[in-house]
Design an enzyme around this catalytic site. Sequence first.
Site, PDB file in Angstrom:
ATOM      1  N   ASP A 214       0.797  -1.216  -0.103  1.00 40.52           N
ATOM      2  CA  ASP A 214      -0.013   0.147  -0.087  1.00 40.52           C
ATOM      3  C   ASP A 214       0.717   1.185  -0.002  1.00 40.52           C
ATOM      4  O   ASP A 214       0.445   2.231   0.480  1.00 40.52           O
ATOM      5  CB  ASP A 214      -1.031  -0.064   1.136  1.00 40.52           C
ATOM      6  CG  ASP A 214      -1.904  -0.997   1.271  1.00 40.52           C
ATOM      7  OD1 ASP A 214      -2.057  -1.972   0.231  1.00 40.52           O
ATOM      8  OD2 ASP A 214      -2.547  -1.576   2.207  1.00 40.52           O
TER       9      ASP A 214
ATOM     10  N   LYS B 158      -6.311  -5.071  -3.258  1.00 42.84           N
ATOM     11  CA  LYS B 158      -6.690  -5.706  -2.230  1.00 42.84           C
ATOM     12  C   LYS B 158      -8.016  -4.833  -1.397  1.00 42.84           C
ATOM     13  O   LYS B 158      -7.843  -3.517  -1.303  1.00 42.84           O
ATOM     14  CB  LYS B 158      -5.930  -6.238  -1.299  1.00 42.84           C
ATOM     15  CG  LYS B 158      -5.127  -4.901  -0.483  1.00 42.84           C
ATOM     16  CD  LYS B 158      -3.970  -5.713   0.519  1.00 42.84           C
ATOM     17  CE  LYS B 158      -3.315  -4.339   1.476  1.00 42.84           C
ATOM     18  NZ  LYS B 158      -4.181  -3.884   2.178  1.00 42.84           N
TER      19      LYS B 158
ATOM     20  N   CYS C  53      -2.205  -2.867   7.639  1.00 43.49           N
ATOM     21  CA  CYS C  53      -2.045  -3.949   6.553  1.00 43.49           C
ATOM     22  C   CYS C  53      -0.893  -4.872   6.471  1.00 43.49           C
ATOM     23  O   CYS C  53      -1.004  -5.832   5.990  1.00 43.49           O
ATOM     24  CB  CYS C  53      -2.276  -3.189   5.452  1.00 43.49           C
ATOM     25  SG  CYS C  53      -3.836  -2.336   5.205  1.00 43.49           S
TER      26      CYS C  53
END
Length: 231
Positions: free
Chosen positions: A25, A134, A167
């Site tokens: 990310d 995702k 995450c």
Amino acid sequence: MMTTLTARPEAITFDPQQTALIVVDMQNAYATPGGYLDLAGFDVSTTRPVIANIQTAVTAARAAGMLIIWFQNGWDAQYVEAGGPGSPNFHKSNALKTMRKQPQLQGKLLAKGSWDYQLVDELVPQPGDIVLPKPRYSGFFNTPLDSILRSRGIRHLVFTGIATNVCVESTLRDGFFLEYFGVVLEDATHQAGPEFAQKAALFNIETFFGWVSDVETFCDALSPTSFARIA
């Protein structure tokens, strides 16, 4: 060819060609002023060194023949993939809560195709890399990550990215439950929240779920001289 990485709580040996570097990310949303985390009140002022360290780790991993996987967290512009009121994600996602408080941001935060969703300019996937969207914190949930790794015989995962305590840790934990060996490079990660969140996440990882190292040590382990020592 095997190499050994100095790490906490102990060194770990792996074959780079059966290992993936996971970049979690590294989007404008999480690493750039004006992105989602910044607008939601989280401090992103110290993410620039993390970006540089990820660049270094990616270069070393690619040269060693490791698979590079880039994750992008987010949803469709209508946020159907985010889940409605029947999903806990609807209630806990700070991005969704921020947009409910500031309706003018609807369609701008973590929406596919938006500036917020894009990877930061300094980090550009190359041919042969894999880019995966995702919809939740864990990179294993509703993605083909597990099958991609298993089909390539990959059992070791090296993690970088943002946020360490959300995450990154979520994906590493899920990997642990699926029998993957997870290593996090601590100076190539950044937390969402106070500094103690970073320390707590790293404590959890090295104590219960994986190993912790750093970019310089990782690059040294992938150098030709390190392979020669193992041989």
